[in-house]
Scaffold this motif. Structure first.
Motif, PDB file in Angstrom:
ATOM      1  N   ARG A 101      -1.219  16.038  -1.563  1.00  0.00           N
ATOM      2  CA  ARG A 101      -0.701  15.923  -0.208  1.00  0.00           C
ATOM      3  C   ARG A 101      -0.514  17.259   0.523  1.00  0.00           C
ATOM      4  O   ARG A 101      -0.715  17.320   1.733  1.00  0.00           O
ATOM      5  CB  ARG A 101       0.604  15.136  -0.226  1.00  0.00           C
ATOM      6  CG  ARG A 101       0.355  13.633  -0.278  1.00  0.00           C
ATOM      7  CD  ARG A 101       1.595  12.830  -0.146  1.00  0.00           C
ATOM      8  NE  ARG A 101       1.297  11.462   0.266  1.00  0.00           N
ATOM      9  CZ  ARG A 101       2.113  10.434   0.121  1.00  0.00           C
ATOM     10  NH1 ARG A 101       3.302  10.625  -0.424  1.00  0.00           N
ATOM     11  NH2 ARG A 101       1.772   9.238   0.537  1.00  0.00           N
ATOM     12  N   GLN A 143       0.797  -1.211   0.000  1.00  0.00           N
ATOM     13  CA  GLN A 143       0.000   0.000   0.000  1.00  0.00           C
ATOM     14  C   GLN A 143       0.839   1.275   0.000  1.00  0.00           C
ATOM     15  O   GLN A 143       0.302   2.367   0.144  1.00  0.00           O
ATOM     16  CB  GLN A 143      -0.924   0.001   1.238  1.00  0.00           C
ATOM     17  CG  GLN A 143      -1.738  -1.270   1.414  1.00  0.00           C
ATOM     18  CD  GLN A 143      -2.604  -1.585   0.208  1.00  0.00           C
ATOM     19  OE1 GLN A 143      -2.975  -0.685  -0.548  1.00  0.00           O
ATOM     20  NE2 GLN A 143      -2.928  -2.856   0.006  1.00  0.00           N
ATOM     21  N   ASP A 144       2.161   1.146  -0.131  1.00  0.00           N
ATOM     22  CA  ASP A 144       3.035   2.314  -0.095  1.00  0.00           C
ATOM     23  C   ASP A 144       3.135   2.917  -1.498  1.00  0.00           C
ATOM     24  O   ASP A 144       3.592   2.255  -2.440  1.00  0.00           O
ATOM     25  CB  ASP A 144       4.421   1.908   0.393  1.00  0.00           C
ATOM     26  CG  ASP A 144       5.322   3.110   0.644  1.00  0.00           C
ATOM     27  OD1 ASP A 144       4.912   4.239   0.296  1.00  0.00           O
ATOM     28  OD2 ASP A 144       6.434   2.921   1.173  1.00  0.00           O
ATOM     29  N   GLN A 153      -4.994   5.198  -0.003  1.00  0.00           N
ATOM     30  CA  GLN A 153      -5.647   6.224  -0.813  1.00  0.00           C
ATOM     31  C   GLN A 153      -4.676   6.846  -1.815  1.00  0.00           C
ATOM     32  O   GLN A 153      -5.026   7.089  -2.972  1.00  0.00           O
ATOM     33  CB  GLN A 153      -6.231   7.309   0.096  1.00  0.00           C
ATOM     34  CG  GLN A 153      -7.407   6.854   0.929  1.00  0.00           C
ATOM     35  CD  GLN A 153      -7.821   7.904   1.952  1.00  0.00           C
ATOM     36  OE1 GLN A 153      -6.994   8.669   2.451  1.00  0.00           O
ATOM     37  NE2 GLN A 153      -9.114   7.942   2.267  1.00  0.00           N
ATOM     38  N   SER A 185      -4.851  15.291   3.878  1.00  0.00           N
ATOM     39  CA  SER A 185      -4.171  14.110   4.404  1.00  0.00           C
ATOM     40  C   SER A 185      -4.765  12.859   3.767  1.00  0.00           C
ATOM     41  O   SER A 185      -5.993  12.679   3.750  1.00  0.00           O
ATOM     42  CB  SER A 185      -4.324  14.057   5.929  1.00  0.00           C
ATOM     43  OG  SER A 185      -3.743  12.881   6.445  1.00  0.00           O
ATOM     44  N   VAL A 186      -3.916  12.013   3.213  1.00  0.00           N
ATOM     45  CA  VAL A 186      -4.365  10.764   2.596  1.00  0.00           C
ATOM     46  C   VAL A 186      -3.549   9.609   3.148  1.00  0.00           C
ATOM     47  O   VAL A 186      -2.363   9.756   3.459  1.00  0.00           O
ATOM     48  CB  VAL A 186      -4.236  10.802   1.063  1.00  0.00           C
ATOM     49  CG1 VAL A 186      -5.188  11.814   0.465  1.00  0.00           C
ATOM     50  CG2 VAL A 186      -2.807  11.107   0.635  1.00  0.00           C
ATOM     51  N   THR A 187      -4.180   8.466   3.274  1.00  0.00           N
ATOM     52  CA  THR A 187      -3.470   7.270   3.717  1.00  0.00           C
ATOM     53  C   THR A 187      -2.656   6.719   2.560  1.00  0.00           C
ATOM     54  O   THR A 187      -2.826   7.122   1.402  1.00  0.00           O
ATOM     55  CB  THR A 187      -4.466   6.202   4.193  1.00  0.00           C
ATOM     56  OG1 THR A 187      -5.265   5.786   3.069  1.00  0.00           O
ATOM     57  CG2 THR A 187      -5.369   6.749   5.299  1.00  0.00           C
ATOM     58  N   ASN A 188      -1.766   5.770   2.874  1.00  0.00           N
ATOM     59  CA  ASN A 188      -0.959   5.157   1.817  1.00  0.00           C
ATOM     60  C   ASN A 188      -1.836   4.450   0.790  1.00  0.00           C
ATOM     61  O   ASN A 188      -1.566   4.496  -0.418  1.00  0.00           O
ATOM     62  CB  ASN A 188       0.030   4.167   2.427  1.00  0.00           C
ATOM     63  CG  ASN A 188       1.211   4.862   3.070  1.00  0.00           C
ATOM     64  OD1 ASN A 188       1.482   6.028   2.797  1.00  0.00           O
ATOM     65  ND2 ASN A 188       1.930   4.160   3.923  1.00  0.00           N
TER      66      ASN A 188
END
Length: 601
Positions: free
Chosen positions: A375, A45-46, A384, A379-382
């Protein structure tokens, strides 16, 4: 050998079943690579894995990808046609490329690499702030999308000329394929697909060159024929900037243009960032330099051989082709059409050049959008972020497909693409030069310098277009066209190479419009830097300047201790000291060890 060349029959050959099988198979390999890495990374997910391959790639795939990222079908089709239409002065670009790589590897790349960033515009954010970053990144986004549209159109033109396939079918097929495997597999798919395509490019060019020398009775004979008709010409050392292709315009002007690609262009920097260490990145870029020089030389030799083959029958004169950019595909079908499979390999070679450029560009576009437009504001997660980059890559791919149809309405793809890119790239390059080599430069200098450079180059480009500035091609003969036509044009023997720019309209207007298109990048950067320095001095006069030493090129740290004390005192600045990286030497420290000083050069 049976006389079945197009210049003897008036009929062009087309691909056979075996050629289509070979061509389809090579395209399938790229798609398979994309699917493989999409499956392999499905649990990761990175987004850094998608954008910079986890910064873990080896030297070989990175260097091969660097070679083919900007060595697209524009070059593979345009460079042999350039030699055919004019002369071999453009061959000096191989030297310019080597000089460009040297400058990029040691003056610019260490700064980006040691910062650990993904987008080069993150550098501008830290150096000059958000306004400059937005302007620069929008410039690059527009520039790259325009370039990719040319890149997609050029091989589609080649396919149309050798298969009769409608242009829109080719553009949709190829554009859809590259969008699919790039958006699925990310950087690893791009790098390994580029490596495979680099091999195809070499095989395709070698096939055309070797068979071309055979049908023209050897390279020596082809060289003599081209020389007799003024196609072999290397000794134009005119310093006149209006000379279209001289040693200085090609090696220096062209070298500056290519340095901007390898020094600050997101497509190339993103590949270098995929290497685990700076040292490996520099090795990769030097291997790339050797590969570039070899392929440019091979393209120029093919141009010499191609001219020798068509010396008595210019194919464009009787509509065997509709553009000189179709010369190389016609040549390949003439000399390789009787060997099943080889035309298919050559076609794969042309498409490989564009697939690699398209995949690299699309991947870079998605990186810039994520890092510079998403970004900083949310804020977004990996997970997303990964989804966003894949969707963005797909959207840019479809946009390039649409713009490729616009590119099909224009003329000489090599010169037009270089002129457009240089107009936009010069001012952009100037911002990075200002930031890395002039520590006292501030955001106002960067902003006004960029705007000034862009306006100046736009004025030049528009003026050259409006006053129809062009260079006459070398002369051609049609007396060898042996089918039933009336050859009313007498052959003309060229006595001097066509190389100097001439105005067909508006000779009484400013000569600045005649500036060689290869000087556009250097001119835009120069205007940017000069204006930027002046504005920075005016707006920052008497004010202390703080600059992080990591944002300055390492060469400045080396030069600064050697300057006279008076210059140090006059042009010094203060820089907040941060944790030093082993590859960056912190500037001279003051006694309290909390601040350091540098110089405005």
């Amino acid at each position: 050998m049976e006389t079945s060349y197009s210049i003897q029959t008036g009929v062009t050959k087309t691909l056979g079943v075996v050629d289509f099988v070979v061509f389809g198979s090579t395209l399938s390999v790229a798609l398979f690579i994309g699917i493989y890495y999409a499956i392999q990374s499905r649990h990761r997910q990175d987004p850094s894995d998608f954008l910079v391959a986890g910064r873990s790639m080896g030297i070989l795939p990175v260097s091969l990808s660097l070679i083919v990222t900007f060595l697209s079908a524009l070059t593979l089709l345009g460079m042999p046609a350039e030699i055919y239409n004019y002369n071999t002065m453009f061959w000096w670009l191989a030297l310019g490329m080597v000089l460009a790589v040297a400058g990029a590897a040691y003056l610019f790349n260490p700064v980006f690499y040691n910062m650990g960033i993904t987008s080069v515009y993150e550098y501008l954010e830290m150096r000059f702030g958000r306004a400059v970053t937005m302007l620069a990144s929008l410039n690059w986004l527009f520039q790259t999308i325009v370039y990719l549209s040319f890149v997609l159109y050029a091989p589609s033109l080649a396919l149309k000329s050798v298969t009769g396939m409608e242009l829109w079918v080719s553009i949709l097929t190829v554009g859809g394929l590259v969008t699919l495997y790039t958006s699925m597999g990310g950087m690893k798919a791009v790098l390994w697909a580029d490596s495979f395509q680099a091999v195809l490019i070499l095989v395709g060019l070698l096939s055309a060159f070797i068979q071309g020398t055979i049908v023209t009775d050897g390279l020596k004979n082809a060289w003599e024929i081209a020389s007799e008709h003024s196609r072999v010409y290397f000794d134009d050392f005119s310093v006149n900037p209006t000379t279209r292709h001289s040693f200085w315009s090609v090696a220096v002007g062209g070298g500056m243009m290519w340095m901007s690609y390898y020094a600050v262009n997101q497509c190339q920097i993103q590949r270098l960032l995929a290497c685990p260490t700076l040292r490996k990145a520099q090795i990769a870029i030097w291997i790339n330099a050797l590969g570039l020089a070899a392929i440019v030389s091979l393209c120029c030799l093919i141009g010499v051989v191609m001219y020798a083959f068509y010396k008595d029958c210019h194919p464009l004169r009787y509509n065997l082709i509709s553009s000189t950019d179709e010369l190389l595909p016609l040549f390949v079908m003439d000399i390789l059409g009787h060997l099943p499979g080889l035309p298919g390999i050559f076609l794969s070679c042309i498409f490989s050049g564009s697939l690699s450029s398209l995949s690299s560009g699309i991947n870079a576009l998605s990186a810039v959008v994520l890092q510079d437009y998403i970004r900083p504001f949310t804020s977004v997660t990996n997970l997303q972020a990964t989804i966003i980059t894949k969707c963005t890559a797909a959207c840019f791919g479809f946009l390039c497909i649409g713009l490729a149809f616009v590119a099909s309405t224009l003329g000489n793809v090599l010169q037009i693409s270089y002129a457009i890119l240089s107009t936009l790239d010069g001012p952009l390059f100037g911002i990075f030069i200002l930031g890395m080599f002039f520590p006292r430069a501030n955001k106002w200098g960067a902003l006004f310098g960029y705007i000034s450079g862009l306006l100046f180059l736009s004025w030049l480009g528009i003026g050259a277009y409006m006053y129809d500035v062009n260079t006459p091609m070398s002369h051609f003969s049609v007396h060898g066209c042996n089918w039933n036509v009336t050859n009313s044009t007498a052959p003309i023997s060229a006595t001097s190479p066509a190389n100097n720019t001439e105005l067909t309209k508006g000779d009484d207007h400013l000569g600045i419009y005649r500036l060689s298109y290869l000087y556009y990048t250097a001119t835009g950067a120069f205007v940017n830097v000069v204006v930027g320095i002046i504005v920075s001095l005016i707006t920052g006069y008497g004010k202390p300047v703080t600059t992080d030493p990591k944002l300055i090129s390492p060469v400045i740290n080396t030069i600064f201790p050697c300057l006279p004390k008076k210059l140090k005192k006059k042009f010094s600045y203060t820089a907040v000291e941060t944790e030093p990286h082993p590859d960056i030497h912190i500037l001279e420290q003051v006694p309290d060890k909390k601040m350091s000083t540098g110089v405005f050069l």
